[in-house]
Design an enzyme around this catalytic site. Structure first.
Site, PDB file in Angstrom:
ATOM      1  N   ASN A  70      32.465 -19.229  15.022  1.00 45.65           N
ATOM      2  CA  ASN A  70      31.115 -19.271  14.212  1.00 45.65           C
ATOM      3  C   ASN A  70      31.525 -18.650  12.981  1.00 45.65           C
ATOM      4  O   ASN A  70      31.826 -17.455  13.042  1.00 45.65           O
ATOM      5  CB  ASN A  70      30.156 -18.453  14.878  1.00 45.65           C
ATOM      6  CG  ASN A  70      29.787 -19.011  16.375  1.00 45.65           C
ATOM      7  OD1 ASN A  70      29.915 -20.103  16.893  1.00 45.65           O
ATOM      8  ND2 ASN A  70      29.348 -18.127  17.014  1.00 45.65           N
ATOM      9  N   HIS A 107      33.655 -10.389   8.904  1.00 41.85           N
ATOM     10  CA  HIS A 107      35.201 -10.399   9.095  1.00 41.85           C
ATOM     11  C   HIS A 107      35.359 -11.817   9.631  1.00 41.85           C
ATOM     12  O   HIS A 107      35.039 -12.020  10.762  1.00 41.85           O
ATOM     13  CB  HIS A 107      35.618  -9.154   9.651  1.00 41.85           C
ATOM     14  CG  HIS A 107      37.033  -9.041   9.376  1.00 41.85           C
ATOM     15  ND1 HIS A 107      37.585  -8.000   9.013  1.00 41.85           N
ATOM     16  CD2 HIS A 107      38.263  -9.558  10.098  1.00 41.85           C
ATOM     17  CE1 HIS A 107      38.910  -8.127   8.946  1.00 41.85           C
ATOM     18  NE2 HIS A 107      39.307  -8.916   9.588  1.00 41.85           N
ATOM     19  N   HIS A 147      36.585 -14.066  12.115  1.00 43.41           N
ATOM     20  CA  HIS A 147      37.040 -13.694  13.507  1.00 43.41           C
ATOM     21  C   HIS A 147      36.328 -14.973  14.304  1.00 43.41           C
ATOM     22  O   HIS A 147      35.397 -15.546  13.839  1.00 43.41           O
ATOM     23  CB  HIS A 147      36.586 -12.374  14.086  1.00 43.41           C
ATOM     24  CG  HIS A 147      35.046 -12.411  14.202  1.00 43.41           C
ATOM     25  ND1 HIS A 147      34.215 -12.450  13.093  1.00 43.41           N
ATOM     26  CD2 HIS A 147      34.155 -12.602  15.422  1.00 43.41           C
ATOM     27  CE1 HIS A 147      33.027 -12.325  13.672  1.00 43.41           C
ATOM     28  NE2 HIS A 147      32.953 -12.491  14.881  1.00 43.41           N
ATOM     29  N   CYS A 203      32.965  -2.160   8.588  1.00 42.80           N
ATOM     30  CA  CYS A 203      33.354  -3.314   9.367  1.00 42.80           C
ATOM     31  C   CYS A 203      34.134  -2.908  10.493  1.00 42.80           C
ATOM     32  O   CYS A 203      35.359  -2.143  10.435  1.00 42.80           O
ATOM     33  CB  CYS A 203      34.024  -4.152   8.542  1.00 42.80           C
ATOM     34  SG  CYS A 203      34.509  -5.695   9.840  1.00 42.80           S
ATOM     35  N   CYS A 233      37.836  -4.635  10.811  1.00 50.32           N
ATOM     36  CA  CYS A 233      39.076  -4.158   9.871  1.00 50.32           C
ATOM     37  C   CYS A 233      39.662  -3.194  10.344  1.00 50.32           C
ATOM     38  O   CYS A 233      39.653  -2.275  11.419  1.00 50.32           O
ATOM     39  CB  CYS A 233      38.138  -3.536   8.597  1.00 50.32           C
ATOM     40  SG  CYS A 233      37.588  -4.587   7.295  1.00 50.32           S
ATOM     41  N   HIS A 247      39.562  -8.723   5.251  1.00 46.94           N
ATOM     42  CA  HIS A 247      37.888  -8.724   5.432  1.00 46.94           C
ATOM     43  C   HIS A 247      37.620  -9.930   4.556  1.00 46.94           C
ATOM     44  O   HIS A 247      36.707 -10.601   4.911  1.00 46.94           O
ATOM     45  CB  HIS A 247      37.349  -7.489   5.458  1.00 46.94           C
ATOM     46  CG  HIS A 247      35.769  -7.572   5.339  1.00 46.94           C
ATOM     47  ND1 HIS A 247      35.179  -7.250   6.520  1.00 46.94           N
ATOM     48  CD2 HIS A 247      34.818  -7.844   4.464  1.00 46.94           C
ATOM     49  CE1 HIS A 247      34.034  -7.270   6.387  1.00 46.94           C
ATOM     50  NE2 HIS A 247      33.529  -7.788   5.225  1.00 46.94           N
ATOM     51  N   GLN A 252      35.829 -16.009  18.924  1.00 47.17           N
ATOM     52  CA  GLN A 252      35.643 -15.692  20.318  1.00 47.17           C
ATOM     53  C   GLN A 252      36.160 -16.523  21.309  1.00 47.17           C
ATOM     54  O   GLN A 252      36.510 -17.478  20.898  1.00 47.17           O
ATOM     55  CB  GLN A 252      34.136 -15.280  20.406  1.00 47.17           C
ATOM     56  CG  GLN A 252      33.392 -14.396  19.535  1.00 47.17           C
ATOM     57  CD  GLN A 252      32.041 -14.214  19.829  1.00 47.17           C
ATOM     58  OE1 GLN A 252      31.534 -13.581  20.716  1.00 47.17           O
ATOM     59  NE2 GLN A 252      30.998 -14.807  18.930  1.00 47.17           N
TER      60      GLN A 252
END
Length: 360
Positions: free
Chosen positions: A156, A167, A169, A70, A73, A116, A171
């Site tokens: 999303n 992971h 996250h 990933c 991470c 994660h 944007q």
């Protein structure tokens, strides 16, 4: 909050946001990366009056890597990632495969936690507040870029949404124009203001919902409700009670209460279909896929929206899922995708009732 800005091997900016003031962030990106090359281009659709980002370089972006590879991470040993340090609280960095770049705007990735296998709903209130502070700081910084007119912070979650990195996250898109959805709100805001002699449409909507049956939860400084004309099966709008145009204008009381209210909303979304955090009601469903986005006033001029100023706009968060019931998704087919006419299978009143029933 401590903020530390650095650069990745290919020149992109990376920023650590830490809870501790004594955090030291001096790790170096050891990857042999070439300078990022983007081909982002904004094209105007003269028939619809909106814009499309053409970004062919994104075809090669990372797609469902195994967990041990990933890129979000922390770097550990010889496993090198986008984050050079071996741990972090919150990190923001320029997207390696941006939809918008240069004169066409900017795209950033926000990593909510180094864990994660976690999600935003698993954060503590202190961690969620740090994310809010990072969103606010990035909104401020990006708003000063010459090419940027509007800043959109969003998340999303779930493969069903199209997420390619598991992971936790989100944007941030910094657009070089006012987005079509925001333009529609501004036109409605202007028309209502003129028709009513100055009444604010956002205020009227919130007042109507507070008096109705679609409120999901209320705090001293925030209110969450399913809108009267919800487009999605389960859709919630979260407003601060004091109207402000953007994240920068939130006062300390609203910032302090936000994590409590928002984390509870996310946990209810996970409970409605018996997924994670559903306790005895679990039926083996995976975590609820969702999209969350902050709607903020544009930073550009609003002359085309007669009589409307930035202060007329109301900051709010919209959260919705494409799942309409256990095991079934709401697909955007002919009417929605072809004509932008949504058909909702779940009455908003029932959706609000269900979200109240799954309170912790």
């Amino acid at each position: 909050m401590k903020k530390t800005s650095t650069r990745l091997a290919d020149g992109r900016e990376l920023i650590y946001y830490d809870l501790r003031d004594d955090a030291v962030r001096d790790a170096v990106d050891r990857r042999p990366l070439d300078r990022t090359v983007t081909t982002s281009e904004i094209r105007r659709d003269v028939l619809l009056g909106d814009s499309v980002a053409i970004a062919s370089h994104r075809q090669g972006r990372t797609y469902h890597p195994p967990a041990d590879q990933c890129p979000l991470c922390p770097t550990r040993g010889e496993r090198l990632s986008e984050i050079p340090d071996s741990s972090y609280d919150v990190v923001v960095f320029e997207n390696r495969f941006p939809s918008l770049a240069g004169d066409s705007g900017r795209c950033e990735v926000v990593c909510f936690t180094s864990d994660h296998d976690s999600s935003f709903a698993d954060l503590t209130e202190e961690q969620a507040r740090l994310v809010l502070d990072a969103w606010t700081d990035r909104t401020s910084e990006l708003s000063h870029l010459p090419a940027v007119e509007q800043v959109f912070c969003f998340e999303n979650r779930g493969e069903e949404i199209g997420v390619t990195l598991g992971h936790p996250h989100g944007q941030i898109y910094a657009y070089p124009f006012t987005t079509p959805r925001t333009a529609l709100m501004l036109r409605s805001l202007a028309a209502h203001k003129e028709a009513t002699g100055g009444e604010n449409l956002f205020d009227a909507v919130v007042e109507r919902e507070l008096a109705g049956e679609r409120v999901v939860l209320e705090g001293e400084h925030w209110v969450a409700f399913v809108p009267y004309a919800a487009h999605w099966p389960y859709e919630v709008h979260l407003y601060p009670r004091r109207r402000v145009p953007d994240l920068l204008a939130l006062d300390e009381a609203a910032r302090t209460e936000f994590p409590q209210v928002y984390l509870e909303l996310l946990r209810r979304f996970d409970r409605i279909f018996g997924g994670r955090d559903a306790g005895e009601n679990s039926v083996g469903e995976p975590a609820t896929p969702y999209i969350m986005g902050w709607h903020q006033a544009p930073f550009g001029a609003l002359e085309e929206f007669d009589g409307v100023t930035r202060d007329d706009f109301a900051l709010h968060l919209e959260l919705f899922t494409i799942r309409r019931t256990s095991g079934k998704l709401k697909f955007l087919a002919g009417s929605e995708s072809g004509m932008s006419v949504f058909i909702n299978d779940v009455p908003p009143e029932r959706a609000a009732e269900r979200l109240r029933e799954v309170a912790s």
